[in-house]
Enzyme design. Structure first.
Site, PDB file in Angstrom:
ATOM      1  N   GLY A   1       0.853  -1.185   0.000  1.00 24.29           N
ATOM      2  CA  GLY A   1       0.000   0.000   0.000  1.00 24.29           C
ATOM      3  C   GLY A   1       0.884   1.228   0.000  1.00 24.29           C
TER       4      GLY A   1
ATOM      5  N   CYS B   1       5.361  -5.978   1.624  1.00 20.01           N
ATOM      6  CA  CYS B   1       5.673  -4.543   1.533  1.00 20.01           C
ATOM      7  C   CYS B   1       5.018  -3.766   2.681  1.00 20.01           C
ATOM      8  CB  CYS B   1       5.290  -4.009   0.153  1.00 20.01           C
ATOM      9  SG  CYS B   1       6.051  -2.420  -0.194  1.00 20.01           S
ATOM     10  N   TYR B   2       3.980  -2.954   2.407  1.00 22.33           N
ATOM     11  CA  TYR B   2       3.313  -2.248   3.507  1.00 22.33           C
ATOM     12  C   TYR B   2       2.802  -3.256   4.544  1.00 22.33           C
ATOM     13  CZ  TYR B   2       0.022   0.652   6.125  1.00 22.33           C
ATOM     14  OH  TYR B   2      -0.636   1.293   7.126  1.00 22.33           O
TER      15      TYR B   2
ATOM     16  N   HIS C   1       8.179  -7.624  -3.416  1.00 22.41           N
ATOM     17  CA  HIS C   1       6.909  -8.106  -3.984  1.00 22.41           C
ATOM     18  C   HIS C   1       7.098  -9.469  -4.668  1.00 22.41           C
ATOM     19  CE1 HIS C   1       4.414  -4.518  -3.390  1.00 22.41           C
ATOM     20  NE2 HIS C   1       5.569  -3.873  -3.444  1.00 22.41           N
TER      21      HIS C   1
ATOM     22  N   GLU D   1       4.913 -11.323  -5.830  1.00 21.36           N
ATOM     23  CA  GLU D   1       3.869 -11.573  -6.829  1.00 21.36           C
ATOM     24  C   GLU D   1       4.225 -11.075  -8.225  1.00 21.36           C
ATOM     25  OE1 GLU D   1       3.868  -9.402  -4.426  1.00 21.36           O
ATOM     26  OE2 GLU D   1       2.767  -7.573  -4.885  1.00 21.36           O
TER      27      GLU D   1
ATOM     28  N   ASP E   1     -13.663 -11.743 -24.294  1.00 20.14           N
ATOM     29  CA  ASP E   1     -14.283 -11.424 -23.004  1.00 20.14           C
ATOM     30  C   ASP E   1     -15.802 -11.535 -23.049  1.00 20.14           C
ATOM     31  OD1 ASP E   1     -11.669 -10.920 -22.446  1.00 20.14           O
ATOM     32  OD2 ASP E   1     -11.847  -8.740 -22.483  1.00 20.14           O
TER      33      ASP E   1
ATOM     34  N   LYS F   1      -6.573 -11.947 -18.239  1.00 21.33           N
ATOM     35  CA  LYS F   1      -6.915 -12.435 -19.573  1.00 21.33           C
ATOM     36  C   LYS F   1      -6.703 -13.945 -19.726  1.00 21.33           C
ATOM     37  CE  LYS F   1      -8.198 -11.105 -23.724  1.00 21.33           C
ATOM     38  NZ  LYS F   1      -9.231 -10.081 -23.996  1.00 21.33           N
TER      39      LYS F   1
END
Ligand code: XMP
Length: 512
Positions: free
Chosen positions: A55, A82-83, A171, A173, A229, A368
């Site tokens: 954040g 992180c945060y 991070h 991710e 989509d 996607k």
């Protein structure tokens, strides 16, 4: 299936859904909840683990998001990122300070391999992680040990293994963190004890159930373009609400060769209310004599709405207008207001014209490639699920200058050959978008013994991650040679083929 769940608590970072998606990649179902979610709601979901996101705030500011100490006492494993890492340290009595040297980007990181988070065989002791922080943990809370560091950050990771509390300043991710996915895998499997049995097949059940709960007996209307989509959205809704779904497919006539029929074939036989409007003549009439690209786009956009509106009005009031918005659209449009912005982008302002009560976006948490997997799971044909992006105005903006029936047919035939050869060469999934453009230029050629004076066709192929910037695809000459030979031989009125070798910027992907 064991229905194991990991919850991500959102503290306002950019990568929240990306974390959830990575956990799903590990085979564990994951959802994002706001950090304000009451503890009893969290425990009611029986999560196997909790992840705190990053954040933009500093923990010691009064207005920053905080969390009750109670969450650390539930016995549920927690990973702070992180945060979230700083918040864990701060809440449990550690010290967070402003960095002497902030870290941004790829940073060499030294891991303690005895920590369960970094224990995977493939994970080396040293590797690059992705950092983005101006605060750091200067003192870890009691009971914690430091499990990773960098040259400028003494606490790049910390852990209290007994309480199953783990935290990383970087991070894991994002792709830039080497072995980041392995670390998340270690967290959800080795630390949280998840068995990793979640699959897209299971997600289909969850998604259908969620739609049914929202929609009940209501009537749902979807503008089906035939793109990935909206097609996956239609397939999901049809499984969830059957006949209560109406799909309106406005065929403006500028789709690729056979595409209109392919869309109809995929949906017309389903147990839904499917309406195809063949509006080509109306569109052609409106576009007669128009060569300015912006005017073309405007006319098509407006005519599209009118055609949809005429049909939708016949249905009377619908309860839900469905949209195939996916997660990257939500981020691009900026969170919060995202649905409104996208609804206009997607279907050209439909909500202003059609009577409905609510918008539903059943794909809005998916990326996607997850949407594609879902499409396959729902039984859609591969050619539909792997369709490349296609602009709303279709081939009309790939015919430079005035559009005529002849030009449209020439372009559809040439584009078909190009796509066929790219697929034969096995390049159809590595080139992100590829298509033919009918230029308005004619030049002299020779065919047999005769002079020709015919159109030049341009081929365009790009590689890109976000379509905001793009490189031209390095299509092998041998492939281009076959494409060119086939097009000049098989398509009338083309005697020259060129390949567009411009990047974006300065060019755009489309020519108009
Ligand atoms: P440009 O030409 O702007 O294209 O570099 C970027 C991406 O957007 C697609 N595109 C559109 N998509 N409606 C859409 O839904 C449109 O009007 C439109 N115009 C361009 C383009 O195909 C490329 O993928």
């Amino acid at each position: 299936m064991k229905n194991q769940l990991v919850l991500v608590l959102d503290f306002g970072g950019q990568y929240n859904q990306l974390i959830a998606r990575r956990v799903r990649e590990c085979g564990v179902y994951c959802e994002v909840l706001p950090y304000t979610t009451p503890i009893r709601e969290i425990t009611a979901r029986k999560p196997m683990g909790i992840i705190f996101t990053g954040g933009p705030n500093s923990v010691y500011e009064k207005t920053s998001p905080h969390i009750s100490k109670e969450i650390f006492e539930l016995g549920i494993p927690i990973l702070g990122i992180c945060y979230g890492c700083q918040l864990m340290a701060y809440t449990l009595g550690g010290t967070v300070s402003t960095c002497i040297t902030s870290e941004y980007g790829k940073t060499e990181t030294f891991y303690d391999k005895s920590c369960s988070l970094f224990g995977a065989d493939a994970l080396p002791e040293t590797g690059f992680s992705w950092m983005s922080h101006t605060d750091y943990i200067s003192q870890v809370p009691e009971g914690f040990v430091i499990t990773a560091h960098t040259d400028n950050c003494p606490v790049a990771a910390m852990a209290d293994p007994e309480k199953k509390l783990y935290a990383v300043q970087f991070h894991p991710e994002v792709n830039h963190t080497e072995h980041g996915l392995s670390m998340l895998n270690c967290f959800v499997k080795d630390i949280c004890g998840c068995c990793g049995d979640w699959t897209m097949e299971n997600y289909v059940k969850i998604a259908i159930e969620q739609v049914r709960q929202t929609v009940g007996d209501g009537k749902v209307l979807l503008a089906l373009s035939g793109g990935v989509d909206s097609s996956v959205c239609a397939a999901l809704l049809s499984r969830a609400v059957g006949k209560n779904l109406t799909c309106i497919f406005v065929d403006h006539g500028f789709l690729r060769k056979n595409e209109g029929d392919e869309v109809e074939a995929a949906f017309a036989g389903q147990d839904i209310h499917f309406i195809r409007i063949n509006a080509k003549d109306a569109f052609m009439e409106k576009l007669s004599g128009v060569s300015d690209p912006e005017k073309k786009r405007k006319i098509i956009g407006e005519e599209f709405i009118r055609a949809f509106e005429r049909e939708a009005k016949k249905l009377g009031t619908v309860d839900f207008l469905a949209q195939g918005t996916i997660y990257p659209d939500v981020i691009e449009s900026g969170c919060g207001n995202a649905a409104v912005i996208k609804s206009h982008h997607n279907v050209g302002g439909l909500p202003d014209y059609v009577d409905f009560q609510e918008i539903i976006e059943p794909l809005r948490l998916l990326f996607k490639d997850e949407v594609r997997q879902l499409g396959i799971e729902l039984g859609l044909p591969e050619h539909l699920v792997w369709r490349q992006p296609f602009p709303g105005p279709g081939l009309a903006i790939r015919i430079i200058g005035e559009i005529t029936e002849d030009k449209l047919e020439i372009l559809q035939d040439a584009d078909w050959i190009f796509r066929e050869e790219i697929a034969k060469a096995g390049l159809d999934r590595s080139i992100h978008q590829y298509f033919a453009v009918l230029t308005n230029m004619r030049s002299v050629g020779v065919m047999g013994d005769g002079r020709t004076y015919d159109y030049t066709l341009a081929l365009r192929g790009v590689t890109t991650t976000d379509f905001m910037t793009a490189d031209f695809a390095r299509i092998p000459y041998e492939v281009l040679e076959v494409v060119s030979a086939r097009i000049v031989n098989e398509v009338k009125n083309i005697n020259r083929v060129v390949y567009d070798v411009t990047t974006k910027p300065p060019a755009t992907i489309e020519w108009e």
